[in-house]
Design a protein around this motif. Structure first.
Motif, short mmCIF file in Angstrom:
data_model
loop_
_atom_site.label_atom_id
_atom_site.label_comp_id
_atom_site.label_asym_id
_atom_site.label_seq_id
_atom_site.Cartn_x
_atom_site.Cartn_y
_atom_site.Cartn_z
N MET A 150 23.01 44.13 -0.35
CA MET A 150 23.16 44.69 -1.68
C MET A 150 24.60 44.50 -2.14
N SER A 151 24.78 44.02 -3.35
CA SER A 151 26.12 43.79 -3.85
C SER A 151 26.77 45.12 -4.25
N THR A 152 28.09 45.14 -4.21
CA THR A 152 28.84 46.34 -4.56
C THR A 152 29.40 46.18 -5.98
N PRO A 153 29.68 47.30 -6.66
CA PRO A 153 30.24 47.23 -8.02
C PRO A 153 31.75 47.03 -8.02
N TYR A 154 32.32 46.75 -6.86
CA TYR A 154 33.77 46.59 -6.75
C TYR A 154 34.07 45.46 -5.76
N PRO A 155 35.26 44.87 -5.83
CA PRO A 155 35.59 43.78 -4.90
C PRO A 155 35.67 44.29 -3.45
N VAL A 156 35.20 43.46 -2.54
CA VAL A 156 35.30 43.74 -1.11
C VAL A 156 35.99 42.53 -0.48
N ILE A 157 37.18 42.74 0.06
CA ILE A 157 37.98 41.62 0.57
C ILE A 157 38.06 41.67 2.08
N TYR A 167 39.70 49.42 -8.07
CA TYR A 167 39.42 49.77 -6.68
C TYR A 167 38.89 48.54 -5.96
N ALA A 168 39.37 48.33 -4.74
CA ALA A 168 38.85 47.26 -3.89
C ALA A 168 38.72 47.78 -2.47
N ASP A 169 37.66 47.41 -1.82
CA ASP A 169 37.46 47.74 -0.41
C ASP A 169 38.15 46.66 0.42
N ILE A 170 39.23 47.04 1.11
CA ILE A 170 39.97 46.10 1.95
C ILE A 170 39.52 46.29 3.40
N CYS A 224 49.77 36.36 -4.40
CA CYS A 224 49.49 37.25 -5.52
C CYS A 224 48.44 36.66 -6.45
N ARG A 225 48.57 35.37 -6.76
CA ARG A 225 47.60 34.72 -7.64
C ARG A 225 46.22 34.68 -6.99
N ASP A 226 46.19 34.44 -5.69
CA ASP A 226 44.90 34.37 -4.99
C ASP A 226 44.25 35.75 -4.88
N VAL A 227 45.05 36.79 -4.66
CA VAL A 227 44.49 38.14 -4.61
C VAL A 227 43.91 38.52 -5.97
N ARG A 228 44.62 38.17 -7.04
CA ARG A 228 44.09 38.46 -8.38
C ARG A 228 42.76 37.72 -8.59
N PHE A 229 42.66 36.49 -8.10
CA PHE A 229 41.39 35.76 -8.20
C PHE A 229 40.27 36.50 -7.47
N LEU A 230 40.56 37.01 -6.27
CA LEU A 230 39.54 37.74 -5.51
C LEU A 230 39.14 39.03 -6.21
N LEU A 231 40.05 39.59 -6.99
CA LEU A 231 39.76 40.83 -7.70
C LEU A 231 39.00 40.59 -9.00
N THR A 232 39.32 39.51 -9.69
CA THR A 232 38.81 39.31 -11.04
C THR A 232 37.88 38.11 -11.20
N GLY A 233 37.95 37.17 -10.24
CA GLY A 233 37.19 35.94 -10.36
C GLY A 233 37.82 34.94 -11.29
N VAL A 240 46.75 45.22 -4.92
CA VAL A 240 45.67 45.58 -5.84
C VAL A 240 46.20 46.51 -6.93
N ALA A 241 46.94 47.55 -6.51
CA ALA A 241 47.49 48.51 -7.47
C ALA A 241 48.55 47.87 -8.36
N HIS A 242 49.29 46.92 -7.80
CA HIS A 242 50.38 46.27 -8.54
C HIS A 242 49.85 45.24 -9.53
N LEU A 243 48.87 44.47 -9.11
CA LEU A 243 48.38 43.37 -9.93
C LEU A 243 47.31 43.80 -10.93
#
Length: 205
Positions: free
Chosen positions: A1-8, A37-40, A190-199, A29-32
């Motif tokens: 089941m997919s989650t409504p938030y990013p899971v990294i 919310y992201a599950d790390i 930083c750019r790659d983390v933002r991609f994982l958060l936002t697509g 995550v908080a900075h960018l």
């Protein structure tokens, strides 16, 4: 089941990164993306020489992608050492695509070593672990061979930088914006983390 938030999920090479990367990712995550919310998830560790083997990396990806909840993206991190960081990251991405092309994945090779990012953001570490105040960063942090030694040389006599002891605390303190400006490989993280958060891929300046 997919989650409504990013899971990294993440794959790292060292014991220090195993402890420090989740702390750094939560800070990023908080900075960018404030308010996101992201599950790390806990990193999966593989020694560097084994991570570069396609079969070993593929097995690690199978482990982390079958977790519950399933990750929405995977980050692979290692030190470039004397290798070209760009080529090394592309090699990891190519190997990962061979077995897990369906998984959103980013690969980051820290130029020289993870601690080069601390040098780039050194102002934020002033006064920590006996480091002087103020603490001026070197002019070109990613060109320095021996970032750990640079930090040790500025600690009190008899003290040395210890990866597993200092990395988890230093990632909470170093200056993120200064590090991003002075260390291209950290900017890539930083750019790659933002991609994982936002697509969404952030345009490279």
């Amino acid at each position: 089941m997919s989650t409504p938030y990013p899971v990294i999920a993440s794959i790292v090479e060292g014991h220090g990164e195993e402890k420090a990367l989740p702390v750094l990712l939560r800070r990023l995550v908080a900075h960018l993306e404030p308010g996101t919310y992201a599950d790390i998830q806990r990193p999966y560790r593989i020694p560097r020489d084994r991570m570069l083997r396609r079969d070993v990396l593929g097995n690690a990806l199978t482990v982390v992608t079958t977790r519950d909840p399933a990750p929405t993206g995977v980050l692979v991190l290692l030190d470039a050492d004397d290798d070209c960081a760009v080529d090394l990251a592309e090699r990891l991405r190519t190997q990962a695509r061979a077995s897990h092309a369906h998984v959103p994945l980013v690969a980051i090779a820290a130029v020289r070593e993870f601690e080069a990012w601390f040098l780039a953001g050194a102002a934020g570490l002033a006064g920590q672990a006996g480091l002087p105040r103020p603490l001026a960063p070197p002019a070109s942090p990613e060109t320095i061979r021996g970032a750990k030694e640079w930090l040790s040389d500025r600690m009190p006599r008899g003290s040395t930088y210890q990866e597993t002891a200092h990395q988890p605390s230093f990632v909470t303190l170093f200056d993120l914006d200064a590090a991003r400006a002075a260390a291209p490989s950290f900017d890539k993280l930083c750019r790659d983390v933002r991609f994982l958060l936002t697509g969404t891929r952030e345009a490279f300046p």
